[in-house]
Design a protein around this motif. Structure first.
Motif, PDB file in Angstrom:
ATOM      1  N   ARG A  46       0.829  -1.220   0.000  1.00 17.48           N
ATOM      2  CA  ARG A  46       0.000   0.000   0.000  1.00 17.48           C
ATOM      3  C   ARG A  46       0.855   1.258   0.000  1.00 17.48           C
ATOM      4  NH1 ARG A  46      -5.059  -0.623   4.105  1.00 17.48           N
ATOM      5  NH2 ARG A  46      -6.464  -1.588   2.586  1.00 17.48           N
ATOM      6  N   ARG A  49       3.596   1.714  -1.291  1.00 17.00           N
ATOM      7  CA  ARG A  49       4.098   1.980  -2.652  1.00 17.00           C
ATOM      8  C   ARG A  49       2.954   1.998  -3.666  1.00 17.00           C
ATOM      9  NH1 ARG A  49       7.660  -2.436  -4.181  1.00 17.00           N
ATOM     10  NH2 ARG A  49       6.507  -3.650  -2.634  1.00 17.00           N
ATOM     11  N   GLN A  50       1.721   2.059  -3.187  1.00 15.62           N
ATOM     12  CA  GLN A  50       0.525   2.081  -4.045  1.00 15.62           C
ATOM     13  C   GLN A  50       0.479   0.913  -5.016  1.00 15.62           C
ATOM     14  OE1 GLN A  50       0.449   6.287  -5.509  1.00 15.62           O
ATOM     15  NE2 GLN A  50      -1.295   6.362  -4.114  1.00 15.62           N
ATOM     16  N   ARG A  51       0.772  -0.239  -4.484  1.00 16.17           N
ATOM     17  CA  ARG A  51       0.758  -1.437  -5.311  1.00 16.17           C
ATOM     18  C   ARG A  51      -0.218  -2.451  -4.753  1.00 16.17           C
ATOM     19  NH1 ARG A  51       5.745  -3.489  -8.259  1.00 16.17           N
ATOM     20  NH2 ARG A  51       6.478  -1.579  -9.246  1.00 16.17           N
TER      21      ARG A  51
END
Lengths: 269, 269, 269, 269
Positions: A137, A139-141
């Motif tokens: 999250r 790293r917005q993944r």
């Protein structure tokens, strides 16, 4: 340019014969299964029976996935223009990368990291899962191997995991994969069930394959599907049509059941 | 541009499930062998056991043939420059064509023609072979599937044919292939034994595959070998080396025998 | 599956016409040079004359490099097996990656970093070069774009740089590339002259191309060479030969000079 | 395996230099145009100016054709899954075959046959066209190079032919191509104007290229377009989107005119 000799441990061909990982080819033919041969060529040794049966099930589960995957679209698009079977299948493979097929490798990495973290930090699978989700999250993944574009619940997952229990293959990676599913539900509030990529990732970890070979195994398993779609396009495709995966109708056999006589004999033991 | 819907008979994917030639995927996983799955996806039906065992043996016999074949050279050359596994394997497939792998398709054509001639003209396999050889000579062509660049006697042929006898698969095409071998010897005076391409051609005819799918089956069987060579090149290849199939040394396991416990359970029946 | 429309800024085709970056195709044909067209399609605008002439020179310098490069080996290997021109050229492109062609991109990265460091830390090109070399050494890496497997001094470098002076293209990146050459000599004690990859890297930086497009430009320039080698293999190659870049003899035209009348008219201005 | 040396007439690389068809590379750089270099590498000699200018115009006319062609769909599909630029462009080339790009080769064959028939039978271009149409009809085939899926009148044709008149390239093949257009209209009653493939076919015949190289020239010209689309997909494409050529919007520069200053200097002479 003088070149030192490169060494190969895979196979050796001489006038008198062919060695595959030390075995004579003529001794292997008809005596080992395809999954055993694949395991042998990739890992150098013949596997125990439960492992080869698990690997065979994984290969079968990947053999095809309809007209929609990018590899099928790319292969059929090339076939439609008149590409040979080999050129069209090659075009298909070129669409198997980090985002298509690649979720297996990525998910293997996540599961391996989680299991390492468990050992290193003395935590459980649930906590390892939560940490991994938090890191992704940040790293917005997304966690690879969970949720599916098409399937609400991927029908392959339950069957693969069931089989891994029967064969006593399921271990810490399958456990970790399931804890991840639970953690995703509780942290996001929405169901993100393990898809086939995720299930296969967990099982390939149990089979001790390195994650770098995941795309290779995906390709080994998918090529027959690509050959089938390319052959069908050669036979049925209108020249220079626009290949649109959403503009297909199915006219194959209606839904049918596997009868006892169809099943593998080894399954009955 | 309005496009009429293209029909597909191979597989169908919906939110609830995956159909492969009418069967639900989750029912196939773990219950059919790889060879059955390949036969099903290519031909639309599950094969009888002897046919799937023959097909499995054929696939195993093709899985690899050392560092020399053009497909391996091409795959390893690409891998050495940094190509991904999928790009390097695709480069390998692009070297599977009329001249590499293609002998299977061409030999299937010759054998099918011979068998047709037998029926049409009421002649025997020996005479059909002689006619085919005469026609090829007139066009200055060799009969595909006989003789081998490396092997004096291809070790795969005898084993494949032996198995086809055991499985009661051998029929008029295997007979024709052997008569061709005899006719080549008597007409040319030099031994041109059936190679693996020729043996597989005869067997795929017995299995009722169309010759157009021969290269497809060759690729299905060879991809694991290509994946293994590509992985090895990624691990062991010096960057920007010249890939020379004659500059290799084998450092795999020394020659070893298959023990009873390695063999397929189905073989013991 | 509803898909939002993807936007494209490259070209647009309608019943009445073709727009390329806003220009009508029929207006471009015969009025812009190939290098202008390449620049337009990649960067969206037509370049000033000196830039298109520099780009054209770069493309010409890459058009071929004999039978040795991996892309040529891979293309010729596929062609020898009977691959079509497009399949064989595709096999060639699959060998253009980080290690073949890729030095251009990597060297662009190094030069751009050096120029950034100059600005940020107020140092000169010589010091920036020394720092980059030290960093590469610490990671046991070589500076890409310097030294050559075959050429002691790459004959393309001097000519490309000479032209860049004439066209007033040479700026801080060419300067940085030369300082790097000096620093490599003084730090390693052995000459590692800028090769064509390094020279092209400096020039593509001067032309303000992003480094991600370097392999694309390399391919644009090399495809004619690949087509020539594939056509020659189709015409002259013995079937199923082993493609060995060290087993060639040259039988083309003997060394000859460009006469005045061969030269571009634009060159005489 | 001893191999006799294969001969190559294309280029030669030694420590001291690079020969391309006998010319030293450093002499070619900056002195010949791209079209001259392409002609030289493919045909072995430098062309007269009008021929290189015609070839350059042909290359520019093919550089891109929007998001619709199969080669673009295949390249973009692969790029979307994470393929590298070279792998994605290779996937694009694999869709350039008999049906896409191939019309140029096929049309060259038809025009060459017609011109042969003229000479052999002492008939005119109109009658040769009528015979060719009759033969194609008898085999239920269309004359390649006429009519277009998208364009009612292909905007490239008129401009290419106009230029060929200016450059005094237009000869018996352009004449034959136009007579074919007339004959198609009078025999079928519906307009089937020469498309760009047909125009290029006629012009490559005038330039004395063998038809086997037509797909090669098409690829040389189209690769920049493929690189542009692949780069754009890498930059703008949503991961795992379905690539649909009908679901695009153009957001490039609005229609604009080429100003005098944009034009090639050579054009003003």
């Amino acid at each position: 340019m003088s070149e030192e000799k490169r060494k190969t441990a895979i196979s050796w061909v001489e006038t008198e014969g062919i060695l595959v990982r030390g075995y004579r080819m003529e001794e292997l033919i008809g005596r080992i299964s395809w999954a055993e041969a694949v395991y042998l060529i990739l890992k150098g040794e013949l596997p125990p029976k439960p492992i080869s049966r698990m690997l065979e099930a994984i290969l079968v589960s990947v053999i095809d996935h309809g007209v929609g995957p990018p590899s099928t679209v790319s292969a059929v698009t090339a076939a439609n223009t008149g590409a040979s079977v080999s050129a069209a299948v090659a075009a298909g493979l070129l669409a198997i990368n980090s985002r298509h097929g690649g979720a297996v490798e990525d998910c293997m990495g996540v599961l391996q990291d989680c299991v390492c973290t468990q050992d290193r930090d003395g935590i459980g699978a649930a906590e390892a899962a939560e940490r991994a989700i938090a890191e992704h999250r940040a790293r917005q993944r997304r966690i690879p191997g969970y949720g599916h574009r098409v399937h609400r619940v991927d029908p392959r997952t339950a069957r693969l995991f069931e089989l891994s229990e029967e064969l006593k293959i399921a271990g810490k990676y399958v456990h970790q994969a399931r804890e991840m599913e639970r953690a995703l539900l509780s942290l996001t509030g929405k169901p993100l069930p393990i898809n086939a990529d995720g299930a296969i990732a967990a099982l390939l970890c149990e089979l001790d394959f390195p994650k770098e070979v995941a795309n290779g195994i995906f390709m080994i398993a998918r090529v027959p599907g690509l050959v089938a779609h390319v052959s069908e396009e050669h036979a049925r495709g209108r020249p220079m049509r626009t290949v649109d995966p959403n503009a297909y109708e199915y006219d194959g056999p209606p839904p049918r059941r596997l009868t006892k006589v169809d099943e593998k004999e080894t399954d009955e033991e």
